[in-house]
Design a protein around this motif. Structure first.
Motif, PDB file in Angstrom:
ATOM      1  N   GLU A  51       0.851  -1.191   0.000  1.00 59.33           N
ATOM      2  CA  GLU A  51       0.000   0.000   0.000  1.00 59.33           C
ATOM      3  C   GLU A  51       0.892   1.247   0.000  1.00 59.33           C
ATOM      4  OE1 GLU A  51      -3.175   0.008  -0.313  1.00 59.33           O
ATOM      5  OE2 GLU A  51      -3.450  -2.163  -0.150  1.00 59.33           O
ATOM      6  N   PRO A  52       0.499   2.311  -0.720  1.00 62.37           N
ATOM      7  CA  PRO A  52       1.353   3.507  -0.810  1.00 62.37           C
ATOM      8  C   PRO A  52       1.753   4.067   0.548  1.00 62.37           C
ATOM      9  CG  PRO A  52      -0.440   3.638  -2.389  1.00 62.37           C
ATOM     10  CD  PRO A  52      -0.715   2.425  -1.546  1.00 62.37           C
ATOM     11  N   GLU A  53       0.830   4.043   1.519  1.00 62.83           N
ATOM     12  CA  GLU A  53       1.162   4.596   2.827  1.00 62.83           C
ATOM     13  C   GLU A  53       2.174   3.747   3.567  1.00 62.83           C
ATOM     14  OE1 GLU A  53      -2.834   2.409   3.174  1.00 62.83           O
ATOM     15  OE2 GLU A  53      -1.849   3.800   1.798  1.00 62.83           O
ATOM     16  N   VAL A  54       2.200   2.441   3.293  1.00 65.77           N
ATOM     17  CA  VAL A  54       3.196   1.554   3.913  1.00 65.77           C
ATOM     18  C   VAL A  54       4.548   1.752   3.241  1.00 65.77           C
ATOM     19  CG1 VAL A  54       3.837  -0.837   4.370  1.00 65.77           C
ATOM     20  CG2 VAL A  54       1.457  -0.131   4.585  1.00 65.77           C
ATOM     21  N   LEU A  55       4.568   1.800   1.913  1.00 64.10           N
ATOM     22  CA  LEU A  55       5.819   2.000   1.193  1.00 64.10           C
ATOM     23  C   LEU A  55       6.477   3.315   1.593  1.00 64.10           C
ATOM     24  CD1 LEU A  55       7.765   1.015  -1.014  1.00 64.10           C
ATOM     25  CD2 LEU A  55       6.340   2.187  -2.690  1.00 64.10           C
ATOM     26  N   ALA A  56       5.669   4.334   1.848  1.00 67.82           N
ATOM     27  CA  ALA A  56       6.215   5.643   2.223  1.00 67.82           C
ATOM     28  C   ALA A  56       6.928   5.602   3.569  1.00 67.82           C
ATOM     29  CB  ALA A  56       5.101   6.680   2.253  1.00 67.82           C
ATOM     30  N   LEU A  57       6.652   4.591   4.388  1.00 65.42           N
ATOM     31  CA  LEU A  57       7.286   4.474   5.708  1.00 65.42           C
ATOM     32  C   LEU A  57       8.643   3.792   5.650  1.00 65.42           C
ATOM     33  CD1 LEU A  57       4.210   3.425   7.886  1.00 65.42           C
ATOM     34  CD2 LEU A  57       5.407   5.615   7.949  1.00 65.42           C
ATOM     35  N   VAL A  58       8.962   3.142   4.530  1.00 66.11           N
ATOM     36  CA  VAL A  58      10.219   2.406   4.418  1.00 66.11           C
ATOM     37  C   VAL A  58      11.327   3.363   3.987  1.00 66.11           C
ATOM     38  CG1 VAL A  58      11.401   0.441   3.383  1.00 66.11           C
ATOM     39  CG2 VAL A  58       8.935   0.344   3.757  1.00 66.11           C
TER      40      VAL A  58
END
Length: 287
Positions: free
Chosen positions: A172-179
Motif C-alpha cells: 500500500e502507498p502509505e506503507v511504502l512511504a514508511l520504508v
C-alpha cells in the motif's frame, strides 16, 4: 357529383413545388461548396499547423524529452502524422507504461504519458539508481540520497532485486512511504532475508517472498506497540516484537564475554612467561 379540377388550375401549384425543390437543392450545393472551400482554405492556411504540444504525466524525464521523441514540431501540419505511429515511437522506453496521443481543437496536440512507478533506489558506489515497479532499473543516476522511495543497500543479485521490487510494488502507498532503507540480512543463512529500516524508528526483519502480504499489516502492528519502546518487528516466521535494548544488549554481553576470554587468555600467557623467566634465572644462579 365529384368536383372536376381543371389541369390549368393545378399548374401554378406544381410550378411552386418545383421552384421550392430546386431552391433546396441549390442551397445544399451552396453549403457543400462553402464547406469544401473552407476545408481547402484551412489546410492551406497556418491555422492547420500545430501551435501547442502538451505533455502530461512526465515524472522520470522532462516534457521536452517526450516532445522530441514524438517527432512532432510546432508549425507542422496537424494532419501530417498518424496518432498510432507517434504512440508506438514513444512506447519503446522501458519506463513507459502507456501513451495516449490526441488532437485537441484545431492547433493543439496532447501527449498523455503513464510511467511505471518508482518504488526504490539501488545504492552502488555512493550513487543511487531508481528501480521501477516493473523490475527495470532506470539508468538516470543521482548522487544525493533520495527521500521519495526506500534505498537498497548491499544487493548485487539481479534476481533478488527484481523479486524485492515486485513485492514493494504490491505494498500500500502509505506503507511504502514508511520504508526508508532495505539491507540484506547478512546474519541469516537465507539469501532472501532482509532488514527494513522504517521512518518511524522501527526495524523490520522479513523474507522477500512474504514481504507484501505481511508488511501491509504494518500500521496495525505499530498501533499495538505505541506504548512500548522502539524495537525489531520480526516477520520472518510468524510475527513477534523485541525491543532494541533486549536485542543489542545481548550482543554487547556476548562481545563482553569474548573480550573477557581474550583478557584471561592474555593474563595466563603473561603468567606463563613470568614462570618461565623465573625458572631461567634459577638455572643461571645454579650454574
Amino acid at each position: 357529383m365529384e368536383k372536376i379540377i381543371d389541369i390549368e388550375e393545378r399548374i401554378p401549384t406544381l410550378k411552386k413545388r418545383r421552384v421550392r425543390r430546386t431552391n433546396r437543392k441549390f442551397s445544399v450545393l451552396i453549403v457543400v461548396f462553402i464547406f469544401v472551400l473552407a476545408v481547402l482554405l484551412y489546410f492551406q492556411s497556418p491555422y492547420s499547423d500545430i501551435k501547442n504540444i502538451n505533455v502530461n504525466g512526465a515524472q522520470l524525464v522532462s516534457d521536452s524529452y517526450y516532445i522530441e521523441g514524438s517527432t512532432l514540431t510546432k508549425g507542422q501540419s496537424m494532419w501530417d502524422f498518424k496518432v498510432a505511429d507517434v504512440e508506438k515511437t514513444l512506447k519503446h522506453d522501458k519506463w513507459i507504461k502507456s501513451v495516449d496521443v490526441q488532437r485537441k481543437w484545431l492547433r493543439t496536440v496532447n501527449i498523455e504519458v503513464k510511467e511505471w512507478r518508482k518504488v526504490a533506489y539501488l545504492e552502488s558506489d555512493s550513487t543511487y539508481y531508481p528501480l521501477l515497479e516493473n523490475g527495470e532499473k532506470f539508468e538516470q543516476q543521482d548522487v544525493s540520497a533520495p527521500i521519495d522511495a526506500p534505498i537498497f543497500v548491499g544487493f548485487t543479485d539481479e534476481k533478488v532485486i527484481e523479486k524485492l521490487v515486485k513485492q514493494l510494488a504490491k505494498l500500500e502507498p502509505e506503507v511504502l512511504a514508511l520504508v526508508s532503507q532495505i539491507n540484506t540480512n547478512t546474519a541469516s543463512l537465507d539469501p532472501n532475508a532482509i532488514k527494513l529500516f522504517m521512518n518511524d524508528g522501527y526495524e523490520v526483519r522479513a523474507i522477500i517472498s512474504t514481504l507484501a502480504n505481511k508488511m501491509n499489516y504494518y500500521p496495525s502492528m505499530v498501533v499495538q506497540l505505541t506504548e512500548k519502546e522502539k524495537g525489531i518487528i520480526d516477520l520472518e516466521v510468524g510475527s513477534f516484537f523485541r525491543p532494541f535494548n533486549d536485542e543489542y544488549n545481548q550482543l554487547d554481553l556476548q562481545i563482553t564475554d569474548k573480550d573477557s576470554e581474550v583478557d584471561s587468555s592474555a593474563q595466563d600467557g603473561e603468567q606463563e612467561k613470568t614462570v618461565e623467566g623465573e625458572v631461567a634465572e634459577d638455572e643461571q644462579q645454579e650454574d
